[in-house]
Scaffold this motif. Structure first.
Motif, PDB file in Angstrom:
ATOM      1  N   ILE A 106       2.055   6.777   3.709  1.00 32.83           N
ATOM      2  CA  ILE A 106       2.246   5.837   2.601  1.00 32.83           C
ATOM      3  C   ILE A 106       3.448   6.163   1.725  1.00 32.83           C
ATOM      4  N   LEU A 107       4.046   7.341   1.890  1.00 38.22           N
ATOM      5  CA  LEU A 107       5.136   7.749   1.010  1.00 38.22           C
ATOM      6  C   LEU A 107       6.487   7.345   1.593  1.00 38.22           C
ATOM      7  N   VAL A 108       7.251   6.599   0.821  1.00 37.79           N
ATOM      8  CA  VAL A 108       8.611   6.212   1.200  1.00 37.79           C
ATOM      9  C   VAL A 108       9.557   6.895   0.225  1.00 37.79           C
ATOM     10  N   THR A 109      10.403   7.761   0.737  1.00 32.16           N
ATOM     11  CA  THR A 109      11.295   8.513  -0.134  1.00 32.16           C
ATOM     12  C   THR A 109      12.635   8.728   0.544  1.00 32.16           C
ATOM     13  N   CYS A 110      13.586   9.227  -0.198  1.00 27.18           N
ATOM     14  CA  CYS A 110      14.919   9.495   0.352  1.00 27.18           C
ATOM     15  C   CYS A 110      15.685  10.367  -0.623  1.00 27.18           C
ATOM     16  N   GLY A 166       0.789  -1.223   0.000  1.00 26.10           N
ATOM     17  CA  GLY A 166       0.000   0.000   0.000  1.00 26.10           C
ATOM     18  C   GLY A 166       0.817   1.266   0.000  1.00 26.10           C
ATOM     19  N   LYS A 167       2.147   1.148  -0.045  1.00 26.40           N
ATOM     20  CA  LYS A 167       2.982   2.343   0.008  1.00 26.40           C
ATOM     21  C   LYS A 167       3.505   2.726  -1.381  1.00 26.40           C
ATOM     22  N   VAL A 168       3.929   3.982  -1.471  1.00 28.18           N
ATOM     23  CA  VAL A 168       4.469   4.520  -2.719  1.00 28.18           C
ATOM     24  C   VAL A 168       5.959   4.775  -2.524  1.00 28.18           C
ATOM     25  N   LEU A 169       6.770   4.126  -3.340  1.00 27.03           N
ATOM     26  CA  LEU A 169       8.218   4.319  -3.295  1.00 27.03           C
ATOM     27  C   LEU A 169       8.580   5.425  -4.268  1.00 27.03           C
ATOM     28  N   ALA A 170       8.887   6.587  -3.741  1.00 28.12           N
ATOM     29  CA  ALA A 170       9.177   7.763  -4.568  1.00 28.12           C
ATOM     30  C   ALA A 170      10.651   8.102  -4.459  1.00 28.12           C
ATOM     31  N   VAL A 171      11.433   7.552  -5.356  1.00 23.74           N
ATOM     32  CA  VAL A 171      12.871   7.797  -5.404  1.00 23.74           C
ATOM     33  C   VAL A 171      13.189   8.368  -6.771  1.00 23.74           C
TER      34      VAL A 171
END
Length: 417
Positions: A207-211, A19-24
């Motif tokens: 829900i947003l996973v970023t770095c 359910g998460k969004v990987l925004a890299v």
């Protein structure tokens, strides 16, 4: 072939969940991270290590994997290369590991899948209220999934399908009724502003996973100011006459398409483009219009360097050798391929879409590139259209042609028979 994640990639995987969004950012390794999450977070597997990294062996009972991506990425086989690093193959390609089937398909076919599996949605295409969004929500509520995006939606409307899929809202009606304020004076539904955005920001943070990607590359941007036929620009705005078809323009979009062609085919662009190609020898050129490609092809005569193409009609492979030009049309090649053999991009013109612009820039900015310094040349002019496009992209926004026409009081009355 072992898999070795960098520290920032491992941190991202540790924070991933269904359910998460990987925004890299572009070139950050979203594909390799998503497959790592699929195996370690969803499958039964054995793990071993060697000098090249970790090796995974899937065991029976692991779920099938469906990767929904763009048609270009599916056709280019980009995901096949990433899958091979984990010793995985497509369902109709060779021997399956532990009878686990892997399917790679485009968003165009998302409606045909209902299976109980794990889904990786590559690139954010579930926006609006169309069939893709509805199919995405249907699948997301019945499967484990993550979404990958280098440039996640910067408008709250773009987040609606994802937040429905995650159960924050029951449907689109509830989402817009609570947060959208519509214009009272527009003929069509148009959101003027968003309210209670603190709730939206809180949900997005969940829900947003970023770095930040610790890149070793450094981008160097240079604007090349070109000329344009100012007299012809003013004449066209005043007369609304199409000299190519010898007839009046029927609408603003047709007139501005002609003006864009007028600006982007000015002789000065070929002169400046030739200088960049002679200096760097291996150059990727992005363009929009066929008329611009005609100018780019003249570089062979002015520089003696062969021009290869990637567009809707010609699909040359990425060139090799000491000198070449790769002319890439934005819609055909702003994503789905990587280049580690050049450190130079020339933007013959700038696109209306910030996402497309950033995706194009990322074609040479890869973690495995051998270059430290990357050079980006942006050809533009002082024409009002060029200045407005540049301003929008600098603010990480899409260029709005309708807004530009209104601002410059360009209106067209219906043509009477």
């Amino acid at each position: 072939m072992g898999v070795k994640l960098k520290d920032f990639q491992q941190d991202c995987v540790n924070n991933l969940a269904s359910g998460k969004v990987l925004a890299v950012g572009v070139g950050g390794g979203k594909s390799i991270m998503s497959l790592y999450w699929y195996i370690t977070g969803n499958c039964r597997y054995k793990e071993s290590s060697d000098s090249l990294g970790k090796n995974f062996q899937l065991l029976h009972g692991s779920p099938d994997l469906y990767i929904i991506t763009t048609a270009k990425k599916r056709n280019s086989g980009e995901w096949v290369d990433e899958l091979s690093r984990y010793h995985l193959c497509l369902g109709d390609n060779g021997k399956l590991m532990a009878n686990v089937k892997v399917h790679v398909d485009s968003w165009n076919n998302i409606g045909k899948y209902v299976t109980n599996a794990v889904f990786i949605f590559d690139e954010q295409r579930a926006i609006g209220n169309g069939s893709w969004s509805k199919s995405f929500i249907h699948l997301a509520k019945r499967n484990r999934w993550i979404m990958l995006s280098a440039t996640p939606g910067d408008q709250w409307a773009d987040w609606c399908p994802v937040m429905i899929a995650d159960g924050f809202y029951r449907n689109r009606t509830e989402y817009f009724r609570r947060h959208a304020v519509y214009s009272r004076y527009s003929k069509y539904p148009r959101v003027d502003k968003w309210i209670e955005t603190d709730y939206l920001e809180r949900y997005r943070a969940k829900i947003l996973v970023t770095c930040d990607i610790p890149r070793e590359t450094e981008r160097h941007y240079e604007d090349i100011m070109c000329g344009y036929d100012k007299a012809e620009w003013k004449k066209t705005i005043k007369d609304r006459w199409n000299p190519i078809k010898n007839e009046p323009f029927l609408n603003a979009s047709g007139m501005f398409a002609y003006l864009r062609r007028l600006v982007n085919t000015h002789d000065s662009r070929l002169e400046h483009g030739s200088e960049v190609v002679r200096t760097h020898r291996k150059v990727v050129i992005f363009y929009t219009l066929t008329a611009e490609l005609d100018e780019i092809l003249k570089l062979e005569k002015t520089t003696g360097i062969k021009v290869y193409q990637l567009n809707g009609a010609v699909h040359d492979e990425l060139p090799t050798g000491k000198s070449w030009v790769y002319a890439v049309q934005y819609n055909a090649g702003s994503e789905g391929w990587n280049c580690t053999t050049s450190n130079t991009i020339l933007f013959w013109d700038l696109p209306y879409s910030y996402r497309q612009y950033e995706q194009a820039a990322g074609r040479i900015d890869r973690l495995n590139t051998k270059y430290k310094d990357l050079y980006y040349y942006r050809m533009r002019s002082y024409a009002p259209l060029d200045l407005s496009i540049s301003r929008a992209l600098a603010n990480k926004k899409d260029f709005n042609l309708s807004g530009f026409a209104r601002a410059h009081k360009v209106t067209f009355k219906p043509i009477k028979d």
